[in-house]
Design an enzyme around this catalytic site. Sequence first.
Site, short mmCIF file in Angstrom:
data_model
loop_
_atom_site.label_atom_id
_atom_site.label_comp_id
_atom_site.label_asym_id
_atom_site.label_seq_id
_atom_site.Cartn_x
_atom_site.Cartn_y
_atom_site.Cartn_z
N SER A 26 0.81 -1.22 0.00
CA SER A 26 0.00 0.00 0.00
C SER A 26 0.84 1.28 0.00
CB SER A 26 -0.97 0.00 1.19
OG SER A 26 -1.92 -1.01 1.02
N LYS A 73 -8.52 -4.36 12.30
CA LYS A 73 -9.70 -3.96 11.52
C LYS A 73 -11.01 -3.94 12.31
CE LYS A 73 -8.97 -5.04 6.74
NZ LYS A 73 -9.10 -6.01 5.64
N GLY A 83 -15.56 -19.38 2.26
CA GLY A 83 -14.99 -18.55 3.31
C GLY A 83 -16.02 -17.60 3.89
N GLY A 92 -14.75 -15.32 6.61
CA GLY A 92 -13.93 -14.48 7.48
C GLY A 92 -14.08 -13.01 7.11
N GLY A 93 -13.07 -12.21 7.43
CA GLY A 93 -13.15 -10.78 7.21
C GLY A 93 -13.35 -10.40 5.75
N ASN A 125 -18.41 -22.49 4.66
CA ASN A 125 -17.28 -22.37 5.60
C ASN A 125 -17.17 -23.65 6.41
OD1 ASN A 125 -15.55 -19.84 6.21
ND2 ASN A 125 -15.74 -20.81 8.21
#
Length: 289
Positions: free
Chosen positions: A24, A73, A133, A135-136, A157
């Site tokens: 980033s 996060k 998935g 998750g986040g 999941n």
Amino acid sequence: MAERITGHTKLIGLLAHPVHHSTSPMMHNEAFAKLGLDYAYLGFDVDNNTLEDAIKGLRALKMVGANVSMPNKILVAKYLDELSPASKLCGAVNTIVNENGKLVGHITDGIGFMQSLKDNDIDVIGKKMTIGGAGGAATAIMVQAALDGVKEISVFNVRDKFWDNALEKIEMINQQTDCKVTLYDLADLDKLKAEIASSHVFVNATGVGMKPLEGQTYIPDASYLPKDVIVVDIIYVPEQTALLKLAQEAGCKYINGKAMVLFQGAASFKLWTGQDMPIDYMKEILNIK
Ligand code: NAD
């Protein structure tokens, strides 16, 4: 870089741990330089123990904002003044915007994912998507997909620590959007096969396929990937995961996670600067075809 920094230069940070491997800083600083914008983006090694102080510092220094990544996060939300609707639904933040002292949390991962589809001429609006998935990253994707008008999402999941949280999030998405989201056990391979076959797009949003699970996929063989299903793996290292190799073998169109990285960054960039990131230039730099 040093030549363009003055007393007027505005600061944006990345609050993460580990932080030094992140692309980033390079991506945003290249874009600022290309557009002649007077900003600088730096990575700061911040974990859950130092996050509250880092946010106080961000306020005190009147920074323009920040990106937030693992492991901050979720925790960061409680130190901010306001959350965007998507951020609220996800319960997570990856971008902070300092609006004259009011810190607003956003999540651009899902926007980045949806834009990466668009950029590859993939139109999933009004259609069905299956996601591996919960998750986040998967949550950010399902929230944005639902807000953008994807009609139906089947989520698979394993019954791990993410399961109960996923059920809760999915209930909220079903209540607050017109999208119908259902959670299935990834162990039910017959169901997985059937749901993928009736989807326009299949997405891997688990860590299976990257280190330490590099070379692995939970898709047993190419018969699970009909030719007309588009396969997306949001993993970007390696660029071709075991899943994408199967997709190639099955004759499916497929993309990896590099475009999602670019477009989540572009969405944050727009929030901070009001400017569009120079996408074609950034694709060259990030080697995205
Ligand atoms: P997370 O820890 O929040 O979620 C991990 C997910 O992987 C969960 O659904 C978990 O159940 C699943 N999982 C883990 N081990 C598994 C196994 N052995 N079998 C089946 N499922 C398993 O992580 P996250 O932030 O959601 O990231 C997930 C992946 O997405 C990572 O590979 C990450 O690099 C990638 N990612 C890409 C982008 C991008 O912009 N391209 C952004 C965020 C995350």
